[in-house]
Design a protein around this motif. Structure first.
Motif, PDB file in Angstrom:
ATOM      1  N   PRO A 138       0.897  -1.134  -0.147  1.00 16.02           N
ATOM      2  CA  PRO A 138       0.040  -0.079   0.032  1.00 16.02           C
ATOM      3  C   PRO A 138       0.743   1.215  -0.097  1.00 16.02           C
ATOM      4  O   PRO A 138       0.166   2.251  -0.177  1.00 16.02           O
ATOM      5  N   ILE A 139       2.248   1.303   0.400  1.00 13.55           N
ATOM      6  CA  ILE A 139       2.959   2.418   0.498  1.00 13.55           C
ATOM      7  C   ILE A 139       3.389   3.116  -0.971  1.00 13.55           C
ATOM      8  O   ILE A 139       4.168   2.327  -1.520  1.00 13.55           O
ATOM      9  N   GLU A 140       2.997   4.138  -1.031  1.00 15.35           N
ATOM     10  CA  GLU A 140       3.388   5.103  -2.204  1.00 15.35           C
ATOM     11  C   GLU A 140       4.718   5.651  -1.790  1.00 15.35           C
ATOM     12  O   GLU A 140       5.033   6.154  -0.660  1.00 15.35           O
ATOM     13  N   ALA A 141       5.718   5.976  -2.712  1.00 11.42           N
ATOM     14  CA  ALA A 141       6.936   6.839  -2.341  1.00 11.42           C
ATOM     15  C   ALA A 141       6.900   8.025  -3.201  1.00 11.42           C
ATOM     16  O   ALA A 141       6.782   8.095  -4.503  1.00 11.42           O
ATOM     17  N   VAL A 194      12.310  11.027   0.651  1.00  9.79           N
ATOM     18  CA  VAL A 194      11.202  10.312   0.201  1.00  9.79           C
ATOM     19  C   VAL A 194      10.092  10.051   1.143  1.00  9.79           C
ATOM     20  O   VAL A 194      10.317   9.659   2.270  1.00  9.79           O
ATOM     21  N   VAL A 195       8.779  10.649   1.001  1.00  8.69           N
ATOM     22  CA  VAL A 195       7.655  10.648   1.826  1.00  8.69           C
ATOM     23  C   VAL A 195       7.085   9.240   1.638  1.00  8.69           C
ATOM     24  O   VAL A 195       6.495   8.762   0.420  1.00  8.69           O
ATOM     25  N   LEU A 196       6.891   8.447   2.710  1.00  5.05           N
ATOM     26  CA  LEU A 196       6.317   7.000   2.690  1.00  5.05           C
ATOM     27  C   LEU A 196       4.716   7.303   3.117  1.00  5.05           C
ATOM     28  O   LEU A 196       4.581   7.577   4.129  1.00  5.05           O
ATOM     29  N   ALA A 197       4.011   7.218   1.956  1.00  8.27           N
ATOM     30  CA  ALA A 197       2.742   7.762   1.973  1.00  8.27           C
ATOM     31  C   ALA A 197       1.789   6.303   1.759  1.00  8.27           C
ATOM     32  O   ALA A 197       1.523   5.982   0.482  1.00  8.27           O
ATOM     33  N   PRO A 198       1.107   5.712   2.820  1.00 13.31           N
ATOM     34  CA  PRO A 198       0.383   4.458   2.609  1.00 13.31           C
ATOM     35  C   PRO A 198      -0.942   4.996   1.834  1.00 13.31           C
ATOM     36  O   PRO A 198      -1.518   6.034   2.194  1.00 13.31           O
ATOM     37  N   GLY A 205      -2.343   8.762   3.804  1.00 13.11           N
ATOM     38  CA  GLY A 205      -1.795   9.275   4.716  1.00 13.11           C
ATOM     39  C   GLY A 205       0.058   9.386   4.632  1.00 13.11           C
ATOM     40  O   GLY A 205       0.296   9.033   3.455  1.00 13.11           O
ATOM     41  N   VAL A 206       0.476   9.729   5.826  1.00 11.50           N
ATOM     42  CA  VAL A 206       2.072   9.785   5.616  1.00 11.50           C
ATOM     43  C   VAL A 206       2.353   9.262   6.919  1.00 11.50           C
ATOM     44  O   VAL A 206       2.107   9.691   8.027  1.00 11.50           O
ATOM     45  N   LEU A 207       3.610   8.225   6.909  1.00 13.52           N
ATOM     46  CA  LEU A 207       4.142   7.651   7.996  1.00 13.52           C
ATOM     47  C   LEU A 207       5.170   8.113   8.472  1.00 13.52           C
ATOM     48  O   LEU A 207       5.780   8.006   9.900  1.00 13.52           O
ATOM     49  N   ALA A 208       6.110   8.157   7.346  1.00 12.28           N
ATOM     50  CA  ALA A 208       7.696   8.791   7.737  1.00 12.28           C
ATOM     51  C   ALA A 208       8.261   9.297   6.518  1.00 12.28           C
ATOM     52  O   ALA A 208       7.633   9.321   5.400  1.00 12.28           O
ATOM     53  N   VAL A 209       9.584   9.985   6.612  1.00  7.78           N
ATOM     54  CA  VAL A 209      10.226  10.588   5.743  1.00  7.78           C
ATOM     55  C   VAL A 209      11.610  10.063   5.662  1.00  7.78           C
ATOM     56  O   VAL A 209      12.185   9.797   6.991  1.00  7.78           O
TER      57      VAL A 209
END
Ligand SMILES: Cc1cc2nc3c(=O)[nH]c(=O)nc-3n(C[C@H](O)[C@H](O)[C@H](O)COP(=O)(O)O)c2cc1C
Length: 389
Positions: free
Chosen positions: A230-233, A288-292, A356-360
């Motif tokens: 599910p995680i987009e970069a 890189v934004v880890l955005a599920p 959403g955003v989980l981490a960078v």
């Protein structure tokens, strides 16, 4: 009118503590305490404070069946704050709260995960200033301010079954050189080919399996709960030779970058805000934004107690793969969860019910000088003499 309760809400009894001279004068502890009920509903932007009457009334409405109430009841001290706050919704109501509540109903969030995710997002947080003010910036400050931590391992003496250490090989050497990078060389642009290799290894897809027309499982270098990835970069390019700086979405199958048309200026201020003002990370060549896309995982794991954990753990796998890929390429990498999610969500144009955003994370050339501390006690990356104090 017909009303029903919003789909997800948790009511939290809170205590606000403030300094109060009167309390001291009365021989008290110098503090005033205010107790309140706060409704945390993820379809709303902020907590809603409730009086005791409204709090009790909230529990009497079904989130699924409509209840008819009179105009007098709607204006009562118990129900008016619930209607005004968006916790009770009218049939056919045309408002942002009603639209977001409808979308939340369709997304299969576990209620506690939805509340946790929605209310742990930051806006305008300066993580560096917070650490300075809390006096926990350096290891010695932490020890002074926080006292002794729990021991560094559950068992610190030798075990009953000593294990023979195995000789190291190249992979061990690679693991040894993985050190979170907080010193990037701004004078040395990153070649495009290195960016391409990094994205391919950490986020790329090498194959796919199809089930019919619309169920596709991508194969990637990281494990993913349910194989759903599910995680987009989202890639923030800051200093790459041959690629304009700006915001891109990485397309894993095509191995391509799609520019994101953002209403936010993707400049230094934005990057600093992304990483909670941690300038050492804002200097990275690429972030890189880890955005599920949570709804991808929740399609299978509906209202599931573990599904948010599954997505969060995947972010860790992506980050470690990014770290090791960077280390192998002679680059430095980092991850941070001390991020201002809300401006990032706006810049990326995310639908914050489903995404959403989980981490960078980030990567780039490491500087030759260590100005900000890195943890390399064995000296795999930094000669001991070069290490910052
Ligand atoms: C989820 C996660 C969040 C982190 N957040 C930060 C951060 O906000 N700022 C920072 O300087 N380092 C951050 N780090 C890096 C850790 O401080 C670092 O991994 C730790 O000190 C061990 O050092 P090493 O990675 O070099 O072995 C984070 C690491 C992880 C796994």
């Amino acid at each position: 009118m017909d009303v029903r309760r919003c789909m997800i809400v948790v009511v939290h009894p809170t205590e606000q503590i403030e300094f109060a001279v009167e309390s001291l004068l009365r021989g008290g502890d110098g503090l005033s305490r205010t107790l309140a009920w706060q409704a945390l509903a993820p379809h709303l932007d902020a907590p809603v404070s409730l009086g005791a009457e409204a709090q009790a009334a909230l529990g009497t409405f079904s989130p699924s069946a409509w209840t008819t109430i009179s105009a007098d009841e709607a204006g009562s001290a118990a129900l008016a704050p619930l209607l005004a706050g968006g916790l009770l919704l009218q049939r056919g109501q045309d408002s942002e709260a009603a639209r977001r509540d409808e979308r939340l109903r369709a997304t299969h969030w576990h209620p506690l995960a939805a509340v946790m995710h929605a209310f742990s997002r930051w806006e305008d947080v300066d993580a560096v200033r917070n650490m300075r003010e809390s006096q926990i910036e350096t290891a010695s400050q932490m020890r002074r301010t926080l006292g002794a931590p729990p021991p560094h391992a559950a068992v610190v003496d030798g075990g009953s079954f000593p294990l023979a250490r195995q000789p190291g090989n190249e992979f061990d050497a690679l693991l040894g050189r993985r050190v979170t990078c907080r010193n990037f060389d701004a004078d040395r642009p990153l070649p495009l080919a290195m960016l391409s290799q990094m994205l391919q290894r950490a986020f790329g897809s090498s194959a796919c399996q199809r089930e019919g027309d619309d169920l596709v499982f991508l194969k990637k270098n990281v494990p993913s709960g349910g194989g759903l990835h599910p995680i987009e970069a989202y890639v923030v390019v800051c200093n790459v030779d041959g690629l304009p700086s700006g915001l891109y979405l990485y397309q894993a199958q095509a191995h391509a970058l799609k520019p994101v048309d953002s209403s936010t200026d993707i400049d230094r201020d934005f990057v600093m805000s992304m990483v909670g003002q941690q300038h050492w990370f804002a200097d990275a060549h690429v972030l890189v934004v880890l955005a599920p896309r949570f709804n991808r995982t929740y399609w299978k794991y509906r209202q599931h107690a573990k599904s948010y954990r599954v997505v969060a753990m995947e972010a860790g796998h992506l980050s470690q793969t990014l770290y090791l890929s960077a280390t192998d390429a002679g680059l430095g990498a980092f991850i941070t969860a001390a991020i201002n999610e809300k401006p990032i969500e706006r810049a990326l144009g995310l639908d914050t019910i489903n995404e959403g955003v989980l981490a960078v994370c980030g990567f780039g050339w490491r500087d030759s000088q260590m100005t900000t501390s890195e943890l390399d006690p064995a000296g795999h990356v930094w000669h001991p003499a070069a290490q910052a104090g």
